[in-house]
Each structure stands twice: as C-alpha cells, then as structure tokens.
Scaffold this active site. Sequence first.
Site, mmCIF file in Angstrom:
data_model
loop_
_atom_site.group_PDB
_atom_site.id
_atom_site.type_symbol
_atom_site.label_atom_id
_atom_site.label_comp_id
_atom_site.label_asym_id
_atom_site.label_seq_id
_atom_site.Cartn_x
_atom_site.Cartn_y
_atom_site.Cartn_z
ATOM 1 N N HIS A 247 0.849 -1.200 0.000
ATOM 2 C CA HIS A 247 0.000 0.000 0.000
ATOM 3 C C HIS A 247 0.877 1.240 0.000
ATOM 4 O O HIS A 247 2.071 1.189 0.311
ATOM 5 C CB HIS A 247 -0.946 0.025 1.207
ATOM 6 C CG HIS A 247 -0.237 0.095 2.534
ATOM 7 N ND1 HIS A 247 0.346 1.245 3.012
ATOM 8 C CD2 HIS A 247 -0.013 -0.854 3.473
ATOM 9 C CE1 HIS A 247 0.904 1.020 4.187
ATOM 10 N NE2 HIS A 247 0.698 -0.258 4.491
ATOM 11 N N ASP A 374 -4.439 -19.701 11.089
ATOM 12 C CA ASP A 374 -3.355 -20.302 11.873
ATOM 13 C C ASP A 374 -3.515 -19.949 13.359
ATOM 14 O O ASP A 374 -3.517 -18.778 13.739
ATOM 15 C CB ASP A 374 -2.008 -19.798 11.350
ATOM 16 C CG ASP A 374 -0.839 -20.623 11.827
ATOM 17 O OD1 ASP A 374 -0.557 -20.595 13.045
ATOM 18 O OD2 ASP A 374 -0.212 -21.297 10.996
ATOM 19 N N SER A 389 1.464 -5.481 6.582
ATOM 20 C CA SER A 389 1.181 -5.176 5.177
ATOM 21 C C SER A 389 2.421 -5.435 4.330
ATOM 22 O O SER A 389 3.525 -5.014 4.675
ATOM 23 C CB SER A 389 0.760 -3.714 5.024
ATOM 24 O OG SER A 389 -0.451 -3.486 5.704
#
Length: 438
Positions: A247, A374, A389
């Site tokens: 991003h 998980d 990210s």
Amino acid sequence: MIRQQRRKWMGSLLLLITALIVSSTPFQALASLPDELRLFEGSLAKWQFSMPVTGTLTNSNPDILHINGAEAKQVNVDLRKPLSIEPRKTGEAQLQLKWGGIPLKAVTVNVLPDIRVIPGGQSIGVKLQTAGVLVVGHHLVDTGKGKWSPGEKAGVHVGDMIIKMNDWYINDMNDVKKIVNEAGNKQQPLDLLVVRGKEKLNVTLTPAKDIKDNEFRLGLYIRDSAAGVGTLTFYEPKSGAYGALGHVISDVDTGQPIVVGDGQIVQASITSIEKGESGNPGEKFARFFNESHILGSITRNTPFGIFGKMKDRPQPSAHNTPIPVALAEEVEEGPAKILTVVDGQRVEEFAIEIVNVIKQHFPATKGMIIRVTDKRLLEKTGGIVQGMSGSPIIQNGKLVGAVTHVFVNDPTSGYGCYIEWMLQDAGIPLKKGQLKAG
C-alpha cells in the site's frame, strides 16, 4: 397439413437436441474457455472437453505454442482426451478449434516471460526523503505588529509540495531556512513552485520576521522525511528489483501520498506486538537494525507499496530459491499461507484462507479477501496487524499477492492485492497480455 405437422415436429426436435447439446457438460466446458488466455513460458495448460468426436486445431504460430507436443499449424485432436497447450516462447498465437469444418472456438493465447521471484516476509525499516518539502500545516508568525501566516496569505495549502524556491530545487528543511532568511534580509519575496495534486503552481510569498527568535518565517509547518516499518514482499534476483508494503505511504498529517525524492530500506527487528481486537487494529513494534547497512533504495511510492533496487538477496529468508508468480486469474478461493515476522527477524509461514477472489480488469489494491486460520498467529497477533502489510501470500507453490489492509471490526480478516500489480510497479511488467480495463 401432414407436411406442416411434420415440419413443426422436426423443428421442435431440433430445438430439443440443440438445448441438450448446449446444456451438456462438454459444451459448457467449451463455452467456458476464455477468448483470451495468458500463459507463462514453460508452463502447461490442459483442456478437457470429453466430447465423443475428433476435430482439428489450427495454430497460427507453432514456434510459440505446441499442441499435444506437436509443432504444427494444424493438429487432429481427439476431443475425448485432454488437449495440452505448451508455451515454448513469448509471443502471441491464435488457436481455432473445428469439428467437421465448423468453427467451435477461437482463442488468442499470449505467452508471457517466465517470472520467478524470492518471496520476502522480512520486516524492513523504511526511510523516505520527500521530493521537495511537504506542507503539513499553517502557523501564525508574531511580527510585533500582528500575527499572520505568510504561507496561508499567499495561498499555499496543506498537502502542497514545495519543490522550488527562487530557482533552487529543495528537499531539505535546512535549505529552506537558509533561502528564507536570505530573502527576508534582502526584503525580497520568494517565488515558489508548488505541486498540488497533478498541478504545478507558481506562488509568490513574502517571509515575515518573528520577533521572538529574530528569524524569518514562511508561516508553514513543513516536513522533508518519513520513517516506519513494513514487510518485504518479493525480490527479483535478475534485475535486483523488490516490492514491499502492498500500500502507499501517506503523510500522517495530510493523508497525501509521499512523493519520493530519495529513500532507503534497512533491516528491522520486531520487539513486541500489540494484539488486534475488534475496533482496534493491532501493531508490530520494531527497531531499525544495523542502519548503516543499506539493503536497497526506494525510487517509487505507489498505491501498491514501495519499490526500488536491492543489492543482494534479503536475509534471513524462508525461501532461498525463486518461485513462480501467479496471474490474477489463477488465484483461487481456498487454503494459502503468508510469510511474516512476529518475533525478532525470523520469517515464518502461517496458514490463511482466501475466502473471496475479486475479479479485476485494472490495478486495484483490494483483489482478495483473506482470513487468518493459523492458531499460532491468532494467539500471537489476533490476526492481521499494522506492520504486516506487504506479507507475501503463497498458494499452490506460487506467489499470488500481498497483505494490504485489515478489517477494523474483524482483525482476523483483511484484503490482499494481486502480485501482478506489484510486479508492474516494480518495473517487471508482464508485457504482452496485460489485463485490459473493462
């Protein structure tokens, strides 16, 4: 009368046969083939029709594609058996399938260069220098005769990037201070070149002298750098190109994307994690590690992250050899995994589920919805946290994308972008056969 009834009956029978053929599984398989197909060089595609007929397949460019292992312009094919398409080199070829001379399907095949990258997952420290100085606010200058902001009076807006002062290109606040004081002492106005969105504007500003510290001021709060921590997505060893974050980096005050003047990435080490919960996204806390060792440069800051060149393969790494990348249309709903760091510098694999694949015909950051499954990661972080990210997403042995956003009200889930868009911004375009804007 009998003849008309016979025609009517034959017409109904023909319509029934046509409906049965169209609704049959083999016909549906044929109809589901796209008009355009993208394949990587060296891969293999199989078509399965299960039609009890034989036909011919015309290949416009046998140098680019082999059909059932044959390098020929026309191949007889048994449609009861799988039909294999083998890309031999980059380029474009037209395939046309016929049965008894009747065209059944035409497909344009674009063969793309084989792209392989080393998936990341490492935490990195990001240091950005802006291309100019960013205006993040106005402040009042006390001249003894009143208080005002010369910058605001001149029409300089928050979010503007000042790239030039009196014919001098600037990207450092020390340069600004020197130029402003020189102009003020000479009682001369400043000619500014300002970038506002996609526009470049010329602005005239007269500095004002602050009586408190006897310095000339613009009446502007400005910033020339930014720093933070993110995750490396991939490294392409042939070119040295890398991509990270997934991003854009925006200024914390203005929300504007930062235009890169210069920048570096360095190693980072995770020191602690604030666990995410509904309404409060968690966060990775890290420190820059061995800052004198520059891992790479930052040349671009785009909606899909930061990009530049790295000097060498990143360490430590969960993958020592490059793996294939997936096209956007290859990504499937189902199990996958991400690579990221939750302790120190060790890259680990964690299970996720790709719960929704969003069809995109143009670059967009929200290409898939993912959910962390998980248990170890859920216990440690609560799901997706800030600083994660850019974590690479791997499915079926291929790099398919990167984590981009977390859902604020559900930290176990978030968005991912397709790796295809990050490769383009890294300067590794797929060239032929790009997805077209719809």
